[in-house]
Design a protein around this motif. Structure first.
Motif, short mmCIF file in Angstrom:
data_model
loop_
_atom_site.label_atom_id
_atom_site.label_comp_id
_atom_site.label_asym_id
_atom_site.label_seq_id
_atom_site.Cartn_x
_atom_site.Cartn_y
_atom_site.Cartn_z
N ASP A 31 0.84 -1.19 0.00
CA ASP A 31 0.00 0.00 0.00
C ASP A 31 0.88 1.25 0.00
N LEU A 32 0.88 1.96 -1.10
CA LEU A 32 1.71 3.16 -1.27
C LEU A 32 0.87 4.44 -1.34
N ARG A 33 -0.38 4.36 -0.93
CA ARG A 33 -1.24 5.54 -1.00
C ARG A 33 -0.71 6.64 -0.08
N ASN A 34 -0.67 7.83 -0.60
CA ASN A 34 -0.27 9.04 0.13
C ASN A 34 1.19 9.05 0.58
N VAL A 35 2.01 8.16 0.05
CA VAL A 35 3.41 8.10 0.44
C VAL A 35 4.20 9.17 -0.31
N VAL A 36 5.08 9.82 0.42
CA VAL A 36 6.03 10.77 -0.18
C VAL A 36 7.40 10.47 0.39
N GLY A 37 8.40 11.13 -0.10
CA GLY A 37 9.76 10.88 0.35
C GLY A 37 10.54 10.19 -0.75
N SER A 38 11.66 9.60 -0.39
CA SER A 38 12.51 8.94 -1.37
C SER A 38 13.15 7.71 -0.75
N PHE A 39 14.06 7.11 -1.47
CA PHE A 39 14.73 5.91 -0.99
C PHE A 39 16.15 5.92 -1.50
N SER A 40 17.02 5.25 -0.77
CA SER A 40 18.40 5.13 -1.22
C SER A 40 18.50 3.99 -2.23
N VAL A 41 19.42 4.10 -3.14
CA VAL A 41 19.65 3.05 -4.14
C VAL A 41 20.03 1.76 -3.42
N GLU A 42 20.81 1.86 -2.35
CA GLU A 42 21.22 0.67 -1.59
C GLU A 42 20.01 -0.05 -1.01
N ALA A 43 19.03 0.70 -0.52
CA ALA A 43 17.82 0.09 0.05
C ALA A 43 17.05 -0.67 -1.01
#
Length: 136
Positions: A60-72
């Motif tokens: 469930d990705l509804r309303n998600v903001v932000g980012s992620f690291s390539v390593e993750a």
């Protein structure tokens, strides 16, 4: 089958219900960045929840903001246990950004794992339930 234990992290909630693994992202801060150390904890929890079985997964990705690291992202896509513990994935989105993110991730990192994108959780669950029906 009743809901098993729910694991709440600061930005993710994980649980299994009716043979489906649920991963609900809760981060609503633009400054949040998913890091490798967080993914390690999530992967351990997923392995505990699935008890080593292969199950379908609703993300469930509804309303998600932000980012992620390539390593993750690489850790998620290269983790053998995670790849074996999830059969197919249903992503629930409500923004074009989320849809593009999922499509890019699947194309680059997991091109062979079956998935579909939905705007409705119930339809995502139906898609995953089909996988459970096939395994019976």
């Amino acid at each position: 089958m009743p809901i098993t234990t729910i694991y709440d992290f600061e930005t993710v909630r994980l649980w299994i219900d009716e043979g489906i693994l649920f991963c609900q992202f809760l981060n609503t801060s633009m400054s949040y960045k998913l890091m490798e150390k967080d993914v390690v904890n999530y992967l351990k929890t997923i392995h505990q929840l699935t008890e080593g079985r292969s199950v379908p997964m609703v993300v469930d990705l509804r309303n998600v903001v932000g980012s992620f690291s390539v390593e993750a992202v690489k850790l998620i896509s290269n983790n053998e246990a995670f790849q074996q513990n999830t059969t197919r994935q249903a992503f629930v989105i409500n923004t074009l950004q989320s849809k593009l993110l999922v499509l890019a991730f699947k194309r680059i990192y997991e091109p062979h794992k079956p998935f579909r994108i939905f705007e409705d959780v119930n339809k995502a669950m139906e898609y995953c339930a089909e996988d459970n029906d096939i395994g019976k």
